[in-house]
Design a protein around this motif. Structure first.
Motif, PDB file in Angstrom:
ATOM      1  N   ASN A  89       6.657  11.810  40.219  1.00 48.65           N
ATOM      2  CA  ASN A  89       7.051  12.200  41.578  1.00 48.65           C
ATOM      3  C   ASN A  89       8.470  11.773  41.923  1.00 48.65           C
ATOM      4  O   ASN A  89       8.993  12.163  42.975  1.00 48.65           O
ATOM      5  CB  ASN A  89       6.076  11.617  42.600  1.00 48.65           C
ATOM      6  CG  ASN A  89       4.716  12.284  42.547  1.00 48.65           C
ATOM      7  OD1 ASN A  89       4.573  13.362  41.966  1.00 48.65           O
ATOM      8  ND2 ASN A  89       3.718  11.647  43.120  1.00 48.65           N
ATOM      9  N   LEU A  90       9.106  10.985  41.065  1.00 50.91           N
ATOM     10  CA  LEU A  90      10.517  10.646  41.273  1.00 50.91           C
ATOM     11  C   LEU A  90      11.406  11.884  41.211  1.00 50.91           C
ATOM     12  O   LEU A  90      12.542  11.872  41.693  1.00 50.91           O
ATOM     13  CB  LEU A  90      10.974   9.629  40.219  1.00 50.91           C
ATOM     14  CG  LEU A  90      10.326   8.234  40.294  1.00 50.91           C
ATOM     15  CD1 LEU A  90      10.764   7.385  39.107  1.00 50.91           C
ATOM     16  CD2 LEU A  90      10.682   7.540  41.600  1.00 50.91           C
ATOM     17  N   LEU A  91      10.869  12.984  40.644  1.00 52.64           N
ATOM     18  CA  LEU A  91      11.633  14.229  40.549  1.00 52.64           C
ATOM     19  C   LEU A  91      11.543  15.075  41.818  1.00 52.64           C
ATOM     20  O   LEU A  91      12.275  16.063  41.944  1.00 52.64           O
ATOM     21  CB  LEU A  91      11.141  15.054  39.358  1.00 52.64           C
ATOM     22  CG  LEU A  91      11.289  14.431  37.963  1.00 52.64           C
ATOM     23  CD1 LEU A  91      10.688  15.351  36.910  1.00 52.64           C
ATOM     24  CD2 LEU A  91      12.755  14.152  37.650  1.00 52.64           C
ATOM     25  N   ILE A  92      10.651  14.725  42.750  1.00 59.30           N
ATOM     26  CA  ILE A  92      10.460  15.544  43.951  1.00 59.30           C
ATOM     27  C   ILE A  92      11.745  15.731  44.753  1.00 59.30           C
ATOM     28  O   ILE A  92      12.019  16.833  45.248  1.00 59.30           O
ATOM     29  CB  ILE A  92       9.333  14.946  44.821  1.00 59.30           C
ATOM     30  CG1 ILE A  92       7.972  15.193  44.149  1.00 59.30           C
ATOM     31  CG2 ILE A  92       9.336  15.557  46.221  1.00 59.30           C
ATOM     32  CD1 ILE A  92       6.788  14.646  44.926  1.00 59.30           C
ATOM     33  N   PRO A  93      12.606  14.696  44.947  1.00 61.11           N
ATOM     34  CA  PRO A  93      13.834  14.892  45.741  1.00 61.11           C
ATOM     35  C   PRO A  93      14.785  15.936  45.179  1.00 61.11           C
ATOM     36  O   PRO A  93      15.666  16.419  45.908  1.00 61.11           O
ATOM     37  CB  PRO A  93      14.486  13.501  45.727  1.00 61.11           C
ATOM     38  CG  PRO A  93      13.358  12.550  45.521  1.00 61.11           C
ATOM     39  CD  PRO A  93      12.414  13.262  44.619  1.00 61.11           C
ATOM     40  N   PHE A  94      14.641  16.320  43.920  1.00 62.00           N
ATOM     41  CA  PHE A  94      15.527  17.333  43.359  1.00 62.00           C
ATOM     42  C   PHE A  94      15.313  18.699  44.021  1.00 62.00           C
ATOM     43  O   PHE A  94      16.210  19.544  44.010  1.00 62.00           O
ATOM     44  CB  PHE A  94      15.314  17.455  41.846  1.00 62.00           C
ATOM     45  CG  PHE A  94      15.925  16.330  41.060  1.00 62.00           C
ATOM     46  CD1 PHE A  94      17.298  16.234  40.908  1.00 62.00           C
ATOM     47  CD2 PHE A  94      15.122  15.353  40.487  1.00 62.00           C
ATOM     48  CE1 PHE A  94      17.866  15.202  40.188  1.00 62.00           C
ATOM     49  CE2 PHE A  94      15.681  14.309  39.769  1.00 62.00           C
ATOM     50  CZ  PHE A  94      17.062  14.228  39.619  1.00 62.00           C
ATOM     51  N   GLY A  95      14.096  18.928  44.588  1.00 63.74           N
ATOM     52  CA  GLY A  95      13.841  20.182  45.285  1.00 63.74           C
ATOM     53  C   GLY A  95      14.720  20.353  46.513  1.00 63.74           C
ATOM     54  O   GLY A  95      15.468  21.335  46.619  1.00 63.74           O
ATOM     55  N   PRO A  96      14.675  19.411  47.490  1.00 67.64           N
ATOM     56  CA  PRO A  96      15.585  19.510  48.639  1.00 67.64           C
ATOM     57  C   PRO A  96      17.057  19.499  48.232  1.00 67.64           C
ATOM     58  O   PRO A  96      17.877  20.170  48.862  1.00 67.64           O
ATOM     59  CB  PRO A  96      15.233  18.264  49.471  1.00 67.64           C
ATOM     60  CG  PRO A  96      13.836  17.922  49.086  1.00 67.64           C
ATOM     61  CD  PRO A  96      13.709  18.307  47.644  1.00 67.64           C
ATOM     62  N   LEU A  97      17.390  18.750  47.163  1.00 67.11           N
ATOM     63  CA  LEU A  97      18.774  18.718  46.698  1.00 67.11           C
ATOM     64  C   LEU A  97      19.225  20.097  46.222  1.00 67.11           C
ATOM     65  O   LEU A  97      20.385  20.492  46.442  1.00 67.11           O
ATOM     66  CB  LEU A  97      18.912  17.694  45.564  1.00 67.11           C
ATOM     67  CG  LEU A  97      20.338  17.470  45.016  1.00 67.11           C
ATOM     68  CD1 LEU A  97      21.259  16.984  46.129  1.00 67.11           C
ATOM     69  CD2 LEU A  97      20.300  16.466  43.862  1.00 67.11           C
ATOM     70  N   ALA A  98      18.319  20.846  45.597  1.00 67.94           N
ATOM     71  CA  ALA A  98      18.655  22.204  45.153  1.00 67.94           C
ATOM     72  C   ALA A  98      18.998  23.093  46.345  1.00 67.94           C
ATOM     73  O   ALA A  98      19.935  23.896  46.285  1.00 67.94           O
ATOM     74  CB  ALA A  98      17.483  22.792  44.365  1.00 67.94           C
ATOM     75  N   ILE A  99      18.233  22.955  47.432  1.00 62.96           N
ATOM     76  CA  ILE A  99      18.509  23.760  48.624  1.00 62.96           C
ATOM     77  C   ILE A  99      19.855  23.372  49.233  1.00 62.96           C
ATOM     78  O   ILE A  99      20.632  24.243  49.661  1.00 62.96           O
ATOM     79  CB  ILE A  99      17.361  23.578  49.649  1.00 62.96           C
ATOM     80  CG1 ILE A  99      16.041  24.086  49.049  1.00 62.96           C
ATOM     81  CG2 ILE A  99      17.677  24.327  50.937  1.00 62.96           C
ATOM     82  CD1 ILE A  99      14.846  23.875  49.968  1.00 62.96           C
ATOM     83  N   LEU A 100      20.154  22.067  49.257  1.00 61.60           N
ATOM     84  CA  LEU A 100      21.451  21.617  49.778  1.00 61.60           C
ATOM     85  C   LEU A 100      22.604  22.146  48.942  1.00 61.60           C
ATOM     86  O   LEU A 100      23.625  22.604  49.481  1.00 61.60           O
ATOM     87  CB  LEU A 100      21.492  20.083  49.821  1.00 61.60           C
ATOM     88  CG  LEU A 100      20.594  19.393  50.848  1.00 61.60           C
ATOM     89  CD1 LEU A 100      20.689  17.882  50.713  1.00 61.60           C
ATOM     90  CD2 LEU A 100      20.965  19.825  52.265  1.00 61.60           C
TER      91      LEU A 100
END
Length: 459
Positions: A89-100
């Motif tokens: 789950n440490l990879l979850i923040p990459f989703g919002p980062l992709a949108i940014l």
């Protein structure tokens, strides 16, 4: 590791990976469990240990539970279990980062890469929530849930691609998921299990493998005829017969898949008993009893949240495919067949390998071959029918190159499974076959890919 840590590791919670093949073999359970204390947090361990000794506390247990403090604690506890219990789950923040990144720079290569990383943990958590819900529904409904959500990530990506008119991306990503499961996942399971038990060959149930191989050959038949009809120019009505045949064959394949579910979940439970389970089933009954970590309604809510978030990221992922192909100088066919399936199959890769290393090869086989069967007999026909409903001419003509690749792959795997045993050499051969397939698609240019995307209404 000291003695206390060793004792805690023996009581660690179970990480569950299952497929519909195993659902029929377990009469009183809906999931297969195995220990892996590297994937869970200490808080999850303490919660699991606690659940074995006390009655489960759910928000719907009684009127005394409907207080604000209890509801808050329940929500916080659920978030800790679902979002903070696994290291992936440490990879979850990459989703919002992709949108940014998409909003700020619009660099398709980075957006595509970040979306890939962001979807991987969501796919794993989606499987976890499905398994938790299956604890409350029983094995039969649990098997149907697994069939529906087991490949939900691939289906969501495919639906978004269909809406964008990217038919070839849909076809190639689903094809790639089948190839990845049959060659890479199964190969890694055979290889790792063979190294762990190098002094002997591991055994698995030939009857269950034969049923899945037969269904995969039926799927090849469904894909082969439209491709041959198109390439030989022998259609009765050019441009229409091929599509009509694809839609008819898809309905037949869906009926066959429904019959397959009934067969494996109800009719032939003894057929799918793992070869090593008969002697130890009674001994391990108490250890394998499933204690759900979250309630039924929490499972349903998390399924809805995770599916919606995967849907959002999938839209950004699909929109970035063509730009990423140009930016990274990688063919769209390679992205669709090789890179996209890695996202949806990440959790299955790890599960199949760890089961094989615990000498539970029947489960590994069910994870790999069972998932391929779901995609070929349910995922692909479902996308054809969904495209039919959306007015998108999705068909079963995967072109000769892709269809021939699938045909040879099914034959190779069927020959590997016919003797009912495995070793590290078979696993290495399957992995090397996958490398050949990957290299082939890296140099393959699909001339029809640029023709798939029709102009959007109003543009």
């Amino acid at each position: 590791m000291d003695d206390n840590d060793h004792n805690n590791s023996n009581k660690s919670p179970m990480v569950r990976v299952h497929s519909t093949v195993e659902m029929g073999s377990l009469e009183g359970r809906s999931v297969i469990e195995f220990e892996d204390d590297n994937l869970v947090s200490p808080s999850s361990i303490s919660r699991k240990k606690h659940s074995f000794h006390e009655p489960p506390h759910t928000s719907a247990g009684g009127s005394e539970n409907f207080c604000p403090k209890h509801m808050t604690n329940s929500v916080i506890g659920s978030i800790k279990i679902v979002l903070l219990s696994a290291k992936i789950n440490l990879l979850i923040p990459f989703g919002p980062l992709a949108i940014l990144v998409n909003k700020s720079s619009g660099h398709h290569g980075w957006v595509f890469f970040l979306c890939l990383l962001g979807i991987i943990p969501l796919a794993e958590r989606l499987g976890y929530a499905t398994e938790q819900l299956a604890c409350f529904t029983g094995p039969t409904v649990g098997g149907l849930l697994n069939a529906t959500f087991g490949n939900a990530t691939e289906l969501i990506i495919s639906i978004h691609a269909l809406k964008s008119g990217m038919i070839r991306v849909v076809q190639q990503s689903l094809l790639g998921s089948i190839l990845s499961n049959m060659l890479l996942v199964l190969g890694c399971a055979f290889f790792s299990g063979g190294l762990m038990f190098s002094e002997r060959e591991q055994m698995f149930n030939k009857a269950a493998a034969a049923v899945d191989s037969s269904l995969l050959l039926m799927a090849v038949m469904g894909l082969l005829f439209p491709a041959v009809l198109h390439s030989t120019h022998t259609e009765l009505h050019f441009g229409k017969s091929e599509l009509a045949l694809s839609r008819f064959s898809s309905c037949i394949m869906l009926v066959a898949y429904a019959s397959y579910l009934v067969f494996q979940l109800k009719r032939q439970k003894n057929l799918y008993l793992p070869v090593n389970e008969g002697d130890t089933q009674n001994e391990g009954t108490s250890d394998d009893e499933e204690a759900p970590e979250i309630s039924k309604w929490e499972s349903i809510i998390w399924l809805s949240i995770l599916t919606a978030w995967i849907s959002v990221l999938s839209e950004y992922l699909v929109d970035a495919i063509e730009g990423a192909s140009v930016a990274l100088k990688i063919p769209v066919a390679f992205i669709s067949v090789i890179l996209l399936p890695i996202v949806g199959n990440a959790a299955e890769h790890a599960g199949a390998i760890m089961f094989a290393m615990k000498d539970k090869l029947d489960i590994s086989l069910g994870v790999a071959i069972g998932s391929s069967t779901q995609i070929s007999m349910f995922g692909i026909p479902f996308c054809v029918v969904a495209g039919w409903a959306m007015g998108c001419p999705m068909d079963l003509n995967f072109q000769i190159f892709e269809t021939a690749t699938l045909f040879i792959t099914v034959l190779v795997v069927a020959f590997m499974l016919q003797d009912g045993n495995s070793n590290y050499l078979k696993g290495l051969m399957l992995i090397l076959c996958y490398l050949i397939v990957a290299a082939s698609f890296f140099v393959h240019i699909d001339p029809t890919s640029v023709e798939d995307k029709p102009p959007k209404p109003g543009h």
